[in-house]
Design a protein around this motif. Structure first.
Motif, PDB file in Angstrom:
ATOM      1  N   GLY A 180       0.667  -1.143   0.135  1.00 38.30           N
ATOM      2  CA  GLY A 180      -0.037  -0.109  -0.085  1.00 38.30           C
ATOM      3  C   GLY A 180       1.026   1.331   0.073  1.00 38.30           C
ATOM      4  N   ILE A 181       0.563   2.228   0.956  1.00 39.65           N
ATOM      5  CA  ILE A 181       0.942   3.487   0.896  1.00 39.65           C
ATOM      6  C   ILE A 181       2.737   3.354   1.279  1.00 39.65           C
ATOM      7  N   LEU A 182       2.948   2.371   1.945  1.00 35.49           N
ATOM      8  CA  LEU A 182       4.140   1.991   2.548  1.00 35.49           C
ATOM      9  C   LEU A 182       5.400   1.993   1.393  1.00 35.49           C
ATOM     10  N   SER A 183       4.722   1.296   0.165  1.00 38.76           N
ATOM     11  CA  SER A 183       5.485   1.246  -1.091  1.00 38.76           C
ATOM     12  C   SER A 183       5.634   2.584  -1.565  1.00 38.76           C
ATOM     13  N   LEU A 184       4.551   3.227  -1.837  1.00 36.92           N
ATOM     14  CA  LEU A 184       4.788   4.828  -2.254  1.00 36.92           C
ATOM     15  C   LEU A 184       5.899   5.657  -1.557  1.00 36.92           C
ATOM     16  N   MET A 185       5.805   5.547  -0.074  1.00 36.32           N
ATOM     17  CA  MET A 185       6.617   6.273   0.411  1.00 36.32           C
ATOM     18  C   MET A 185       8.168   5.808   0.073  1.00 36.32           C
TER      19      MET A 185
END
Length: 283
Positions: free
Chosen positions: A170-175
């Motif tokens: 999720g958002i952790l990959s985009l970070m």
């Protein structure tokens, strides 16, 4: 036993000695069948149509470093399955399957060695590991590669191959996009070059971050490079895209990359660039 049954049994025993499945490779470019040994000796480039096949870290490192000698860098430890994600399979099961198939811990592997006498730290993304997708492990490995390059006072060279960010994180990959961008800034503050080699395919969030931030942008012939897929773009802008759109040669013609280099010439070209940008040779 009748003579007919004896003939049938003898035929069955012959079929067991068929040609092994791994003796031939079918080229994805021209469809020709090539001996696997010939194909691998040609660095996984089709001798008939020049199509550049996808290769993993071991083959890359052996082709790139002097005498095939290199040292693998430690794999950073990260939280696995931070979101307890599950679709048709559990994310942990997908990771286990990818590790079994590739023998790797995650999609980005770093090593250090010399290229024609010049020190270098090289990171290789493996598309075979969950499509080379960028998650916590890839982000941590990229930062570790940059830190090793700073410690070694050498350039950091990244070979990209990815379908983008890893959806299971999720958002952790985009970070990982800003995280890797900050790491590149630190490399530049140290006065060290960052060289990107775009291989087939490089797409999504990887393209939108560290894949397009190199001091020098190189691509292999025919590599697919882009953010969104061609069909998505066409349906959005309601126009037909040009022939060869998102291929390395098209991007070179339109100023998106600096050069397209054949795999056979890549080692010499990288050594030449390192000689220009970081001329000190290993002791």
């Amino acid at each position: 036993m009748s003579w007919l049954n004896r003939v049938r049994q003898s035929i069955a025993s012959i079929t067991k000695r068929e040609t092994p499945d791994n003796l031939w490779h079918k080229c994805a470019g021209c469809g020709q069948m090539i001996f696997v040994k010939e194909y691998e000796e040609n660095q996984s480039v089709c001798p008939k149509c020049n199509h550049h096949g996808r290769i993993g870290p071991d083959a890359r490192f052996n082709d790139l470093f002097d005498s095939g000698v290199y040292t693998l860098l430690p794999i950073p430890q990260v939280t696995e399955d931070p979101l307890k994600f599950r679709d048709s399979k559990r994310y942990t099961d997908r990771i286990k399957a990818a590790r079994t198939a590739t023998g790797e811990t995650d999609a980005l592997i770093n090593a250090k060695g010399t290229i024609e006498g010049y020190k270098a730290v090289v990171g290789i993304q493996d598309f075979a590991f969950m499509g080379g997708s960028m998650g916590l492990g890839v982000g941590a490995a990229f930062v570790a590669g940059v830190e090793a390059a700073i410690a070694e006072r050498s350039p950091y060279i990244i070979f990209t191959a990815a379908g983008g960010a890893r959806m299971q994180e999720g958002i952790l990959s985009l970070m990982q996009m800003p995280k890797t961008t900050v790491a590149i800034a630190k490399l530049r503050e140290a006065g060290l070059p960052y060289i990107v080699v775009l291989t087939d395919p490089t797409t999504g969030g990887v393209t939108a971050s560290y894949a397009m931030l190199g001091d020098v942008q190189i691509a292999e012939p025919g590599a697919l490079i882009g953010f969104a897929g061609q069909r998505v773009i066409e349906s959005t802008i309601r126009e037909k895209l040009p022939e060869g759109f998102q291929r390395a040669e098209y991007l070179l013609d339109h100023g998106m990359i600096d050069m397209v280099v054949h795999r056979h010439d890549l080692r010499a070209r990288l050594a030449q660039l390192i000689g220009y940008l970081a001329p000190a040779k290993a002791a």
